[in-house]
Enzyme design. Structure first.
Site, PDB file in Angstrom:
ATOM      1  N   ASN A  13     104.438  20.018  41.013  1.00 25.63           N
ATOM      2  CA  ASN A  13     103.209  20.318  40.274  1.00 25.63           C
ATOM      3  C   ASN A  13     102.954  19.156  39.317  1.00 25.63           C
ATOM      4  O   ASN A  13     103.592  19.058  38.270  1.00 25.63           O
ATOM      5  CB  ASN A  13     103.393  21.636  39.508  1.00 25.63           C
ATOM      6  CG  ASN A  13     102.203  21.971  38.629  1.00 25.63           C
ATOM      7  OD1 ASN A  13     101.164  21.303  38.704  1.00 25.63           O
ATOM      8  ND2 ASN A  13     102.345  22.985  37.793  1.00 25.63           N
ATOM      9  N   TRP A  14     102.019  18.299  39.720  1.00 27.30           N
ATOM     10  CA  TRP A  14     101.771  17.095  38.904  1.00 27.30           C
ATOM     11  C   TRP A  14     100.941  17.405  37.670  1.00 27.30           C
ATOM     12  O   TRP A  14     100.716  16.518  36.833  1.00 27.30           O
ATOM     13  CB  TRP A  14     101.080  16.033  39.759  1.00 27.30           C
ATOM     14  CG  TRP A  14     101.993  15.338  40.729  1.00 27.30           C
ATOM     15  CD1 TRP A  14     103.354  15.550  40.900  1.00 27.30           C
ATOM     16  CD2 TRP A  14     101.648  14.308  41.659  1.00 27.30           C
ATOM     17  NE1 TRP A  14     103.852  14.721  41.866  1.00 27.30           N
ATOM     18  CE2 TRP A  14     102.827  13.940  42.350  1.00 27.30           C
ATOM     19  CE3 TRP A  14     100.459  13.649  41.975  1.00 27.30           C
ATOM     20  CZ2 TRP A  14     102.840  12.952  43.340  1.00 27.30           C
ATOM     21  CZ3 TRP A  14     100.471  12.665  42.957  1.00 27.30           C
ATOM     22  CH2 TRP A  14     101.655  12.317  43.628  1.00 27.30           C
ATOM     23  N   LYS A  15     100.399  18.600  37.575  1.00 29.03           N
ATOM     24  CA  LYS A  15      99.571  18.980  36.415  1.00 29.03           C
ATOM     25  C   LYS A  15      98.450  17.947  36.205  1.00 29.03           C
ATOM     26  O   LYS A  15      97.939  17.419  37.172  1.00 29.03           O
ATOM     27  CB  LYS A  15     100.455  19.176  35.183  1.00 29.03           C
ATOM     28  CG  LYS A  15     101.610  20.143  35.484  1.00 29.03           C
ATOM     29  CD  LYS A  15     102.328  20.627  34.276  1.00 29.03           C
ATOM     30  CE  LYS A  15     103.439  21.590  34.701  1.00 29.03           C
ATOM     31  NZ  LYS A  15     104.114  22.216  33.577  1.00 29.03           N
ATOM     32  N   HIS A  99      99.317  29.975  37.280  1.00 32.57           N
ATOM     33  CA  HIS A  99     100.270  29.218  36.452  1.00 32.57           C
ATOM     34  C   HIS A  99     100.092  29.604  34.981  1.00 32.57           C
ATOM     35  O   HIS A  99      98.964  29.851  34.529  1.00 32.57           O
ATOM     36  CB  HIS A  99     100.048  27.716  36.644  1.00 32.57           C
ATOM     37  CG  HIS A  99     101.150  26.897  36.047  1.00 32.57           C
ATOM     38  ND1 HIS A  99     101.218  26.646  34.700  1.00 32.57           N
ATOM     39  CD2 HIS A  99     102.234  26.323  36.597  1.00 32.57           C
ATOM     40  CE1 HIS A  99     102.317  25.935  34.451  1.00 32.57           C
ATOM     41  NE2 HIS A  99     102.942  25.725  35.584  1.00 32.57           N
ATOM     42  N   GLU A 101     100.013  27.924  32.385  1.00 34.21           N
ATOM     43  CA  GLU A 101      99.094  27.070  31.622  1.00 34.21           C
ATOM     44  C   GLU A 101      97.640  27.463  31.889  1.00 34.21           C
ATOM     45  O   GLU A 101      96.789  27.336  31.003  1.00 34.21           O
ATOM     46  CB  GLU A 101      99.369  25.587  31.954  1.00 34.21           C
ATOM     47  CG  GLU A 101     100.680  25.139  31.309  1.00 34.21           C
ATOM     48  CD  GLU A 101     101.389  23.988  32.003  1.00 34.21           C
ATOM     49  OE1 GLU A 101     100.808  23.368  32.908  1.00 34.21           O
ATOM     50  OE2 GLU A 101     102.561  23.734  31.643  1.00 34.21           O
ATOM     51  N   GLU A 173     108.571  31.504  36.697  1.00 34.95           N
ATOM     52  CA  GLU A 173     108.564  30.439  35.705  1.00 34.95           C
ATOM     53  C   GLU A 173     108.552  31.039  34.301  1.00 34.95           C
ATOM     54  O   GLU A 173     107.473  31.350  33.768  1.00 34.95           O
ATOM     55  CB  GLU A 173     107.322  29.559  35.881  1.00 34.95           C
ATOM     56  CG  GLU A 173     107.244  28.878  37.234  1.00 34.95           C
ATOM     57  CD  GLU A 173     106.443  27.578  37.159  1.00 34.95           C
ATOM     58  OE1 GLU A 173     106.998  26.542  37.537  1.00 34.95           O
ATOM     59  OE2 GLU A 173     105.299  27.602  36.689  1.00 34.95           O
ATOM     60  N   GLY A 179     108.345  22.807  30.585  1.00 35.82           N
ATOM     61  CA  GLY A 179     108.093  21.583  29.837  1.00 35.82           C
ATOM     62  C   GLY A 179     108.878  21.483  28.539  1.00 35.82           C
ATOM     63  O   GLY A 179     108.587  20.633  27.696  1.00 35.82           O
ATOM     64  N   SER A 219     111.503  23.259  33.646  1.00 33.70           N
ATOM     65  CA  SER A 219     112.444  22.192  33.297  1.00 33.70           C
ATOM     66  C   SER A 219     113.489  21.938  34.379  1.00 33.70           C
ATOM     67  O   SER A 219     114.655  21.651  34.071  1.00 33.70           O
ATOM     68  CB  SER A 219     113.113  22.483  31.950  1.00 33.70           C
ATOM     69  OG  SER A 219     112.145  22.518  30.911  1.00 33.70           O
ATOM     70  N   GLY A 240     107.692  20.502  37.563  1.00 38.54           N
ATOM     71  CA  GLY A 240     106.602  19.883  36.823  1.00 38.54           C
ATOM     72  C   GLY A 240     106.937  18.451  36.457  1.00 38.54           C
ATOM     73  O   GLY A 240     106.838  17.534  37.274  1.00 38.54           O
ATOM     74  N   GLY A 241     107.368  18.252  35.220  1.00 32.60           N
ATOM     75  CA  GLY A 241     107.608  16.904  34.686  1.00 32.60           C
ATOM     76  C   GLY A 241     108.427  16.011  35.617  1.00 32.60           C
ATOM     77  O   GLY A 241     108.068  14.849  35.855  1.00 32.60           O
TER      78      GLY A 241
HETATM   79  P1  PGA Z   1     108.278  21.684  34.110  1.00 34.74           P
HETATM   80  O1  PGA Z   1     107.021  22.476  34.683  1.00 34.74           O
HETATM   81  O2  PGA Z   1     109.175  21.397  35.293  1.00 34.74           O
HETATM   82  O3  PGA Z   1     107.707  20.435  33.496  1.00 34.74           O
HETATM   83  O4  PGA Z   1     108.947  22.569  33.120  1.00 34.74           O
HETATM   84  C1  PGA Z   1     107.162  23.436  35.681  1.00 34.74           C
HETATM   85  C2  PGA Z   1     105.834  24.067  35.988  1.00 34.74           C
HETATM   86  O5  PGA Z   1     105.056  24.284  35.045  1.00 34.74           O
HETATM   87  O6  PGA Z   1     105.504  24.344  37.153  1.00 34.74           O
END
Ligand code: PGA
Length: 268
Positions: A13-15, A99, A101, A173, A179, A219, A240-241
């Site tokens: 997930n590149w956001k 998600h 977010e 999640e 994050g 994370s 994500g990150g």
């Molecule tokens: P993260 O994000 O790995 O940066 O914690 C995961 C996600 O939101 O899918």
């Protein structure tokens, strides 16, 4: 009857990162560094980078799938700035829905998330439904209850068979782990994966609940992915990150390949 083995999935997930100018190269680099048999790889770039990533992967490694990070709950209409499932046809074969977010920044409700699931399935796009509790919920011992109610809300009145045929994936999640660099314990994530499948059974999914892949997200790194994949109830990760870093992705998918090979050996 021997039930089919669940796939091992690593979804990136590149956001809100990368641009159409650089996303294709990053996708190609990640594809090359993660060519491990048995692992289903998905890259979810921002909408404006979908075409670049699709073209780069088609040219370099078509076994990596492209996913969108969201889809609108209606098919068309006066929704400025939004993207419908039919618009994604030809660009993405997967989509992340619900998600945290999006729930936080766009006030997405479980009911609306359920409609997004339906739009995705109708368009032949495979959904990854995200669920997860806040830290307060966990501290109060209510994590399972919260996730149960998110699932019940999103899946209420949805076509179970269609979702199952579309290959619905659930990503657990915990919001406090996203994050933050503070990942959940593998054992806690595994317990939640079991609880998720129990909820699906209770919602009428019956034995099919056991076939629904459950990913962990929050994370995830190359250093901790093994804690999650050591748990038989966990089928991969939504990253994500770390998914923007080819070295991290190489480590994560490499470890996922070990689990995929072990699952295959166990069925033959
Ligand atoms: P993260 O994000 O790995 O940066 O914690 C995961 C996600 O939101 O899918």
């Amino acid at each position: 009857m021997i039930r089919p083995m669940r796939p091992v999935v690593i979804a990136a997930n590149w956001k809100m990162n990368t641009t159409p100018a650089d996303a294709g190269d990053l996708a190609t680099t990640i594809a090359r560094r993660t060519a491990v048999p048995g692992v289903e790889r998905v890259i979810c770039p921002p909408f404006v980078c979908l075409a670049a990533v699709r073209d780069a992967l088609a040219a370099n490694d078509a076994s990596v799938s492209v996913g969108a990070q969201d889809v609108h709950h209606e098919l068309a209409g006066a929704y400025t700035g939004d993207t419908s499932a039919t618009m994604l046809t030809g660009l993405a074969t997967w989509v992340i829905v619900g998600h945290s977010e999006r729930r936080r920044d766009h006030d997405e409700t479980d009911e609306r998330i359920g409609r997004k699931l339906a739009r995705a399935v109708d368009a032949g796009i495979r959904p990854i439904l995200c669920v997860g509790e806040q830290l307060d919920d966990r501290d109060l011992g209510q994590a399972v209850e919260v996730v149960d109610s998110q699932l019940a809300g999103a899946l209420f009145e949805r076509d179970r068979d269609a979702l199952s045929r579309a290959g619905l994936v659930i990503a657990y999640e915990p919001v406090w782990a996203i994050g933050t660099g503070r990942n959940a314990l593998g054992s806690d994530a595994a317990a939640m994966a079991e609880a998720i499948r129990a909820t699906l059974s209770r919602l009428g999914w019956g034995p099919v609940a056991a076939d629904v892949p459950v990913l962990y997200g929050g994370s995830v790194t190359a250093a901790n992915i093994g804690d999650f994949l050591a748990e038989p109830s966990i089928d991969g990760a939504l990253v994500g990150g770390a998914s923007l870093k080819p070295d991290e992705m190489a480590g994560i998918v490499g470890r996922a390949g070990v689990t995929a090979a072990a699952r295959l050996a166990a069925t033959t």
